[in-house]
Design a protein around this motif. Structure first.
Motif, PDB file in Angstrom:
ATOM      1  N   LEU A 128       0.549  -1.121  -0.258  1.00  0.00           N
ATOM      2  CA  LEU A 128      -0.010   0.053   0.025  1.00  0.00           C
ATOM      3  C   LEU A 128       1.102   1.197   0.134  1.00  0.00           C
ATOM      4  O   LEU A 128       0.278   2.426  -0.779  1.00  0.00           O
ATOM      5  CB  LEU A 128      -1.042  -0.050   1.252  1.00  0.00           C
ATOM      6  N   MET A 129       2.164   1.106   0.827  1.00  0.00           N
ATOM      7  CA  MET A 129       2.814   2.070   1.347  1.00  0.00           C
ATOM      8  C   MET A 129       3.640   2.603  -0.326  1.00  0.00           C
ATOM      9  O   MET A 129       3.700   3.831  -0.281  1.00  0.00           O
ATOM     10  CB  MET A 129       3.616   1.749   1.446  1.00  0.00           C
ATOM     11  N   ARG A 130       4.446   1.583  -1.057  1.00  0.00           N
ATOM     12  CA  ARG A 130       4.843   1.859  -2.646  1.00  0.00           C
ATOM     13  C   ARG A 130       3.274   2.381  -3.127  1.00  0.00           C
ATOM     14  O   ARG A 130       4.488   3.980  -3.741  1.00  0.00           O
ATOM     15  CB  ARG A 130       5.302   0.827  -2.675  1.00  0.00           C
ATOM     16  N   PRO A 131       3.044   2.526  -3.984  1.00  0.00           N
ATOM     17  CA  PRO A 131       2.158   2.585  -4.911  1.00  0.00           C
ATOM     18  C   PRO A 131       1.250   4.118  -4.140  1.00  0.00           C
ATOM     19  O   PRO A 131       1.553   5.552  -4.957  1.00  0.00           O
ATOM     20  CB  PRO A 131       0.058   2.673  -5.038  1.00  0.00           C
ATOM     21  N   ALA A 132       1.228   4.935  -2.938  1.00  0.00           N
ATOM     22  CA  ALA A 132       0.893   5.503  -2.229  1.00  0.00           C
ATOM     23  C   ALA A 132       1.805   7.288  -2.314  1.00  0.00           C
ATOM     24  O   ALA A 132       1.740   7.464  -2.897  1.00  0.00           O
ATOM     25  CB  ALA A 132       0.231   5.999  -0.719  1.00  0.00           C
ATOM     26  N   VAL A 133       3.269   6.602  -1.587  1.00  0.00           N
ATOM     27  CA  VAL A 133       4.483   7.327  -2.110  1.00  0.00           C
ATOM     28  C   VAL A 133       4.867   7.844  -3.645  1.00  0.00           C
ATOM     29  O   VAL A 133       4.795   9.198  -4.158  1.00  0.00           O
ATOM     30  CB  VAL A 133       5.053   7.223  -1.401  1.00  0.00           C
ATOM     31  N   CYS A 134       4.775   6.755  -4.149  1.00  0.00           N
ATOM     32  CA  CYS A 134       4.740   7.028  -5.971  1.00  0.00           C
ATOM     33  C   CYS A 134       3.381   7.722  -6.559  1.00  0.00           C
ATOM     34  O   CYS A 134       4.137   9.011  -7.074  1.00  0.00           O
ATOM     35  CB  CYS A 134       4.390   5.960  -7.126  1.00  0.00           C
ATOM     36  N   THR A 135       2.248   8.061  -6.196  1.00  0.00           N
ATOM     37  CA  THR A 135       1.329   8.901  -6.233  1.00  0.00           C
ATOM     38  C   THR A 135       1.867  10.208  -5.409  1.00  0.00           C
ATOM     39  O   THR A 135       1.520  11.310  -6.193  1.00  0.00           O
ATOM     40  CB  THR A 135       0.064   8.719  -5.605  1.00  0.00           C
ATOM     41  N   LEU A 136       2.092   9.907  -4.609  1.00  0.00           N
ATOM     42  CA  LEU A 136       3.021  11.712  -4.318  1.00  0.00           C
ATOM     43  C   LEU A 136       3.853  12.087  -4.872  1.00  0.00           C
ATOM     44  O   LEU A 136       3.372  13.333  -4.884  1.00  0.00           O
ATOM     45  CB  LEU A 136       2.792  10.634  -2.720  1.00  0.00           C
ATOM     46  N   SER A 143      11.108   0.086  -7.039  1.00  0.00           N
ATOM     47  CA  SER A 143       9.253  -0.069  -6.340  1.00  0.00           C
ATOM     48  C   SER A 143       9.599  -1.284  -7.715  1.00  0.00           C
ATOM     49  O   SER A 143       8.811  -2.321  -8.031  1.00  0.00           O
ATOM     50  CB  SER A 143       8.456   0.281  -7.181  1.00  0.00           C
ATOM     51  N   LEU A 144      10.253  -1.102  -8.738  1.00  0.00           N
ATOM     52  CA  LEU A 144      10.065  -1.447 -10.146  1.00  0.00           C
ATOM     53  C   LEU A 144      11.178  -2.788 -10.136  1.00  0.00           C
ATOM     54  O   LEU A 144      10.420  -3.827 -10.165  1.00  0.00           O
ATOM     55  CB  LEU A 144      10.879  -0.681 -11.001  1.00  0.00           C
ATOM     56  N   ARG A 145      12.663  -2.897  -8.987  1.00  0.00           N
ATOM     57  CA  ARG A 145      12.710  -4.596  -9.169  1.00  0.00           C
ATOM     58  C   ARG A 145      12.004  -5.101  -7.807  1.00  0.00           C
ATOM     59  O   ARG A 145      12.366  -6.465  -7.899  1.00  0.00           O
ATOM     60  CB  ARG A 145      14.213  -3.403  -8.049  1.00  0.00           C
ATOM     61  N   SER A 146      11.141  -4.659  -7.090  1.00  0.00           N
ATOM     62  CA  SER A 146      10.733  -4.719  -6.028  1.00  0.00           C
ATOM     63  C   SER A 146       9.733  -5.971  -6.684  1.00  0.00           C
ATOM     64  O   SER A 146       8.610  -6.863  -5.846  1.00  0.00           O
ATOM     65  CB  SER A 146       9.931  -4.721  -4.779  1.00  0.00           C
ATOM     66  N   ILE A 206       0.786  -0.924  -8.570  1.00  0.00           N
ATOM     67  CA  ILE A 206       2.719  -0.698  -8.219  1.00  0.00           C
ATOM     68  C   ILE A 206       2.951  -0.265  -9.400  1.00  0.00           C
ATOM     69  O   ILE A 206       3.604   0.947  -9.663  1.00  0.00           O
ATOM     70  CB  ILE A 206       3.272  -1.797  -7.232  1.00  0.00           C
ATOM     71  N   LYS A 207       3.205  -0.894 -10.197  1.00  0.00           N
ATOM     72  CA  LYS A 207       3.884  -0.938 -11.784  1.00  0.00           C
ATOM     73  C   LYS A 207       3.110   0.335 -12.202  1.00  0.00           C
ATOM     74  O   LYS A 207       3.819   1.545 -12.784  1.00  0.00           O
ATOM     75  CB  LYS A 207       3.532  -2.201 -12.060  1.00  0.00           C
ATOM     76  N   GLU A 208       2.560   0.743 -12.408  1.00  0.00           N
ATOM     77  CA  GLU A 208       1.306   1.911 -12.694  1.00  0.00           C
ATOM     78  C   GLU A 208       1.737   2.991 -11.940  1.00  0.00           C
ATOM     79  O   GLU A 208       2.176   4.331 -12.508  1.00  0.00           O
ATOM     80  CB  GLU A 208       0.128   1.445 -12.874  1.00  0.00           C
TER      81      GLU A 208
END
Length: 1197
Positions: A679-687, A714-717, A729-731
């Motif tokens: 949840l955190m990865r896509p949220a911070v990417c959106t930020l 994120s892309l590596r994980s 997460i990818k998008e």
């Protein structure tokens, strides 16, 4: 919600208002009972059909269908009930009626009762004195255990309950029973015996027996002689039965129904002496411990009836009475009611009330009802709520106030959702009855406001939608119960809460309930701010679509200042931490849309409140807060930009620092790891994306490096996260990368730092050959998202890397998703860098690299990889088709001369093939792309083969309406391309897979379309020669390619059976069948594929129709298959050869025909090969076909 008139009809589907209104209008269009003549005919014909079981059941079904139409409007039957009953009773009273007809008539009566309700129907039964004995005799003759005739017993008991109301002493019907030789049971006892008998059965007759008891026991003569005995019997049965057994449950159900009905219909003075005893027995039964919902409900029903018996039936003088109840008058008065219209409660309080003692049992009754409000089943809670309302209306004011106080204890957060729901229902009942005095409104409103947002998380979901629904019912009830002046202090709170529930509730039924309650308040109270305007935007139908509510309706309502802040506060306090991630994300988008309504409040109050939450301990709150910070920041910056202000106009240093600290804090606390990290990865990417789009002044700040690390990590994980979270997460990471690069990596000259460019591009290209498929996917899309200044000078390197990622190699054959994303990235890169024909291939799409780009994309259209997931190559083909369209349209709009005729031909031909294949969604996508390229006119795509013919087959006017998903629409069009030489090979290749496929609809329509085309060209030898040549070419090119060859053999079998090649049958040794035979023989050589072998048998049998040397070769091949190692192939061959010889009888000499047919049909072809071989060799001798010789393995090798 229990809103009566507000709980309107209307489907749950989120359609347009006009469509729903139309559905409702047509659904309620019944104006009268139009089938009266048909019903007369049905009833009149019962005598004729009763002997035939099938006809009898047909008549019953037909009658049920007619009656069920009137379930929603049963009042339309009222003027027809009497004649229907009379017709059926005539059959019942006729002594000549056979038993089947007798029971059938009662079945029809029951069906009518089921629709109209027994209470309405009961009064129509004939109840003359002369009816008593016949009906009683009929009932005595029935078998209570006959499960086929329960409707008869049910209706007879109801009829008897009506007859029991005759005003004559039943002793008059008994005559002189003492003087008779055999003493006859008195009528009173006979009826009582019947009632007792049916109170303990398990069918519907039990309900009717309870009705009979309630009418019969309260008769004056029966009450005096039998009431006490009957109550003793029921209490005895209750105490002896246990709800832990099925038999006990059935008995208790009957007893409780009988007692509840008896205490409901009996006079208070008659029932009062027994009430305490019954209550004591009921307490001993401990029904609250039962898991039988019906028993607990009946217990509640009986308890409240006993309570009403203990207190005198009187209207409480202290109750609140609203003076003006007319909606029209209320609207005319604009919601105000004069004091003269109201009854002065204070004056009533001064009146001396009739003093009487309240029995001690009332406390027990109220206690049980309050406990019933917390029951796990809604029906029990609803019964308890009605009981609370009825009994409170008979209590003195002080005791009634105590009940309200106890009721408010239900609304504690230590209580379950059941208690909250029951409490809301009870409050609504008290309000409706005027038993909740205005002095208590100040205690009740805060509770209801909490109930309107009640949502308790349980596991992976939540409970509370029923509580919120019931809270809306309370608001609806209060609107009708109170004078507007009483609610004025609470209007803003209630209106805001209802608007919030109508717009932001997760469940559609709660949103609609809140909308209905809001509407009722606007109409009845007339004091809700901007009520009519809001209702117009958020009516019952508009709130059906959740996304529309959050993103559109909320913005309109927030335009009214009374609602702006409460709506924002609700989203921040209740929704961004919601358990459902969809609601959290919608809430943050809603906050973005609401920001222009209150920018200062958002910047100075909301954002400072969110920043600490974004690094808090609760995962859901942290996720929602980060997204909310991102959306609000972006909205504030857009607003500042529109007003020609600095992007940081609304932000202070603390806020900017807080936004930067989010990533660093999460990273230092290792919150990107594990499930929470998903949840955190896509949220911070959106930020990151939103802060970059907001053009925050962070250029050169170390935080940029941290953000870049997160995107790359994120892309590596991606391989480490769950499959459900990967795509999101990818998008998010790719979108963040694009925004970050565009804002922070470009210098004043519009160029990138060479070192940074080298690092990024090299890292992403090296990731394209990673052994993990998901890492390839992420880095492919990352390259596609890079801006032009980062691709400049590296374009060829990027395209080469992406091209390698699209090539299928043995070790990554199943990496379909990475190939798909690489093809998508190629098109994105081309669109980013632009077109320049004479430009450098390191900077533009130009003449030097366009051929390579097209070759890569066209290669993707041929990916038919399959694995355990199915046709995964379809994802690649779909992406390749989309990318081909995007690149082609890009070139057409810039430098169309870069598209040569050969490339355009390949594109259109491959698309035509895909549009003829079997999988609907890929066929639809191919068809859509095909028509887009064909009809594009800004400017037109050059070099499309047969453009005029294509535009005739696919007119521009039908581009939008043609449904490619429907086989019935797609195949008749696509088969017309067989007549165009350029497309013939590719369309036939696609059709082969469809016609020989397994999906019935695809197979049917594709084959039908193909055969229709074959009929058209049947008499044109040149067209036939061309078609057959193409067909053989398709076969030859796909020899041993099972994806094509197996369905192709099936298609050939069908074509031969349908006479598609009749034109060649008369020509001896025509090259087509010879070549086809050779190819078929080669295809099945050493094959162990059962489906392929079976299909080939059909083709060989079909080839027998061609004259010349072909027949002997075909028979030899078929006789070879008669001794195939697989028994199922031997059996299939024998069966098909048998059918072939029947069809083409001229093949065999009539003299030996019978013997050949006997061998084929009587031989067990699944027997041992030695036995079968003898029979086969005998057939060869009979038909003068050379015997196949056994070849040893060594010689074969």
């Amino acid at each position: 919600m229990a809103l009566g008139e507000a709980d309107a009809l209307g489907p749950e589907a989120e359609e347009s208002r006009a469509q729903e209104l139309d559905v409702i209008a047509r659904g309620s269009a019944l104006e009268s009972f139009t089938e009266s003549q048909e019903v007369r005919g049905l009833v009149g014909g019962l005598a004729a059909v009763c002997g035939d079981r099938t006809a009898r059941e047909t008549a019953v079904e037909k009658f049920i269908v007619i009656m069920d139409k009137y379930q929603e409007q049963p009042h339309l039957l009222d003027c027809h009930l009497e004649w229907m009953m009379n017709l059926l009773l005539d059959i019942i009273r006729d002594s000549a009626s056979p038993s089947e007809l007798f029971h059938l008539a009662f079945k029809f009566l029951y069906i009518i009762t089921k629709v109209r309700g027994y209470k309405r129907f009961l009064r129509l039964f004939p109840h003359e004195v002369g009816d008593l004995q016949p009906v009683l005799d009929m009932l005595v003759d029935q078998n209570p255990k006959d499960c086929e005739t329960w409707e008869t017993r049910y209706m007879l008991l109801l009829w008897l309950s009506m007859i029991c109301l005759i005003p004559f002493d039943l002793a008059r019907f008994d005559g002189n029973t003492v003087s008779e030789e055999h003493a006859r049971m008195p009528t009173m006892d006979r009826i009582l015996k019947v009632a007792k008998c049916y109170l303990v059965v398990s069918d519907k007759a039990r309900d009717a027996a309870a009705v009979l008891v309630s009418k019969f026991i309260v008769r004056p003569d029966v009450r005096q002689k039998r009431m006490a005995d009957f109550l003793d019997w029921t209490l005895s049965m209750l105490s002896k039965s246990s709800f832990q057994t099925m038999e006990g449950t059935v008995v208790m159900n009957g007893m409780l129904q009988a007692l509840a009905q008896l205490f409901k219909h009996g006079k208070r003075e008659d029932c009062l002496p027994y009430a305490a005893t019954v209550l004591e027995c009921l307490d001993n039964c401990k029904l609250s411990e039962s898991n039988q919902m019906v028993l607990r409900k009946l217990g509640m029903k009986l308890v409240q009836r006993l309570g009403l018996t203990f207190v005198k039936p009187k209207v409480a003088k202290w109750r609140y009475q609203r003076g003006c109840r007319s909606l029209a008058a209320n609207l005319q008065a604009k919601g105000s009611v004069t004091q003269s219209q109201m009854i002065n409660v204070a004056a009533n309080e001064a009146e001396d009330e009739e003093a009487y003692d309240i029995p001690g049992e009332i406390e027990n009754v109220v206690e049980q009802l309050l406990v019933g409000l917390k029951d796990k089943d809604t029906i029990v809670r609803w019964s308890a709520a009605k009981g609370i309302g009825r009994i409170t209306g008979r209590l003195p004011k002080e005791l009634a106030d105590d009940v309200v106080g106890s009721l408010l204890d239900c609304f504690s957060f230590q209580e379950t959702d059941n208690a909250w729901h029951g409490g809301c229902l009870a409050l609504a009942e008290l309000g409706r009855r005027g038993l909740l005095l205005p002095s208590r409104i100040s205690d009740v409103v805060p509770v209801i406001l909490k109930a309107l947002t009640y949502d308790e998380k349980r596991g992976s979901c939540s409970v509370g939608s029923n509580v919120r629904d019931a809270a809306c019912y309370v608001c609806w009830a209060f609107a009708r119960a109170y004078d507007p002046s009483e609610l004025i202090p609470f209007i803003n709170q209630i209106s805001s809460a209802l608007v919030i529930a109508a717009v932001f509730d997760r469940d559609v039924n709660c949103r609609r309930a809140a909308s209905a309650a809001f509407q009722e308040n606007v109409g009845r109270q007339g004091t809700f701010p901007h009520g009519i305007d809001i209702l117009t935007a958020a009516d019952y139908f508009a709130v059906g679509n959740r996304v529309n509510c959050y993103l559109t309706i909320s913005v309109y309502i927030a335009g009214f200042p009374e609602y702006t802040q409460p709506m924002i506060d609700h989203l921040v306090n209740m929704k961004i931490n919601h358990w459902d991630s969809v609601i959290r994300e919608l809430s943050t988008k809603a906050l973005h849309n609401l920001t222009p309504r209150a920018p200062e409040y958002m910047a100075n109050v909301v954002l400072p409140r969110l920043l600490p939450l974004s690094v808090g301990t609760d995962l859901h709150t942290r996720h929602g807060a980060i997204l909310a910070c991102a959306e609000i920041t972006h909205a504030l910056c857009k607003l500042a930009e529109e007003n020609n202000r600095s992007v940081t106009y609304y932000f202070n240093e603390k806020s900017l620092e807080g936004l930067k600290q989010i990533h660093q804090e999460l990273c230092s606390r290792q919150l990107y790891r594990g499930l929470g990290g998903e949840l955190m990865r896509p949220a911070v990417c959106t930020l990151i994306e939103k802060l970059s789009l907001s053009r925050m002044p962070f250029r050169g700040d170390p935080i940029i490096g941290g953000w870049q690390w997160l995107i790359n990590d994120s892309l590596r994980s991606l391989p480490l996260v769950s499959s459900t979270a990967r795509q999101h997460i990818k998008e998010s990471a790719v979108s963040a990368l694009a925004a970050l690069c565009n804002e922070y990596y470009i210098n004043e000259k519009g160029e990138a730092d060479p070192a940074l460019q080298d690092e990024l591009v090299t890292r992403y290209i090296s990731g394209l050959q990673n052994t993990e498929e998901m890492i390839r996917c992420g880095f492919s899309l990352a390259l596609g998202a890079l801006p032009r200044f980062l691709l400049k000078g590296r374009l060829q390197q990027v395209l080469e890397g992406l091209k390698k990622a699209t090539i299928i190699s043995p070790e990554d054959v199943s990496f379909a998703q990475s190939r798909r994303d690489a093809l998508i990235a190629i098109a994105k890169v081309c669109q980013t860098v632009g077109v320049k024909g004479e430009g450098s291939q390191e900077e533009y799409v130009c003449k030097d690299n366009v051929t390579q780009i097209y070759a890569t994309l066209l290669n993707g259209v041929t990916d038919y990889t399959t694995d355990s997931r199915g046709d995964v190559g379809g994802w690649v083909r779909k992406a390749a088709m989309t990318s081909l369209m995007e690149v082609t349209l890009l070139l057409v709009q810039n430098e169309a001369e870069l598209i040569n005729a050969n490339i355009c031909k390949q594109i259109m031909c491959w698309l035509a093939q895909q549009a003829a294949e079997k999988i609907d969604k890929f066929r639809a996508h191919a068809g859509s792309v095909f028509l887009t390229l064909l009809h594009f006119d800004r400017p037109p795509v050059p070099h499309i083969p047969h453009r005029e013919e294509l535009e005739r087959i696919f007119p521009r006017s039908e581009t939008e309406t043609l449904n490619w998903n429907a086989s019935s629409e797609a195949f008749p069009r696509i088969t017309q391309l067989l007549g165009l030489p350029t497309y013939q090979y590719y369309v036939l290749l696609g059709l082969s897979v469809s016609v020989g496929g397994l999906t019935e609809t695809t197979l049917r329509y594709s084959a039908q379309s193909l055969f229709e085309y074959m009929k058209k060209i049947q008499n044109d030898s040149s067209d036939m020669e061309s078609f057959c040549e193409t067909l053989l070419k398709v076969f030859e090119d796909n020899l041993r390619n099972d994806r094509v060859s197996v369905p192709l053999l099936t298609m050939l079998d069908q074509m031969l059976a349908n006479g598609c090649f009749d034109i060649f049958t008369m020509q001896g040794n025509h090259p087509f069948p010879v070549k086809l035979f050779t190819l078929c023989k080669e295809e099945i050589k050493r094959s162990k594929d059962i489906r392929k072998l079976r299909s080939s048998i059909g083709v060989f049998c079909g080839l027998i129709q061609f004259e010349g040397d072909m027949r002997e070769k075909v028979l030899f091949q078929l006789f070879l298959l008669l001794c195939h190692p697989f028994p199922v192939i031997r059996k299939t061959t024998a069966s098909q050869v048998y059918e072939m010889l029947i069809t083409y009888s001229d093949i065999v000499d009539p003299a030996i025909m019978d013997e050949v047919m006997t061998i084929l049909s009587d031989t067990n072809w699944e027997a041992e090969l030695t036995v079968v071989r003898e029979k086969r060799n005998h057939l060869c001798d009979l038909m003068k076909v050379p015997k196949p010789q056994l070849v040893s393995k060594s010689s074969a090798q």
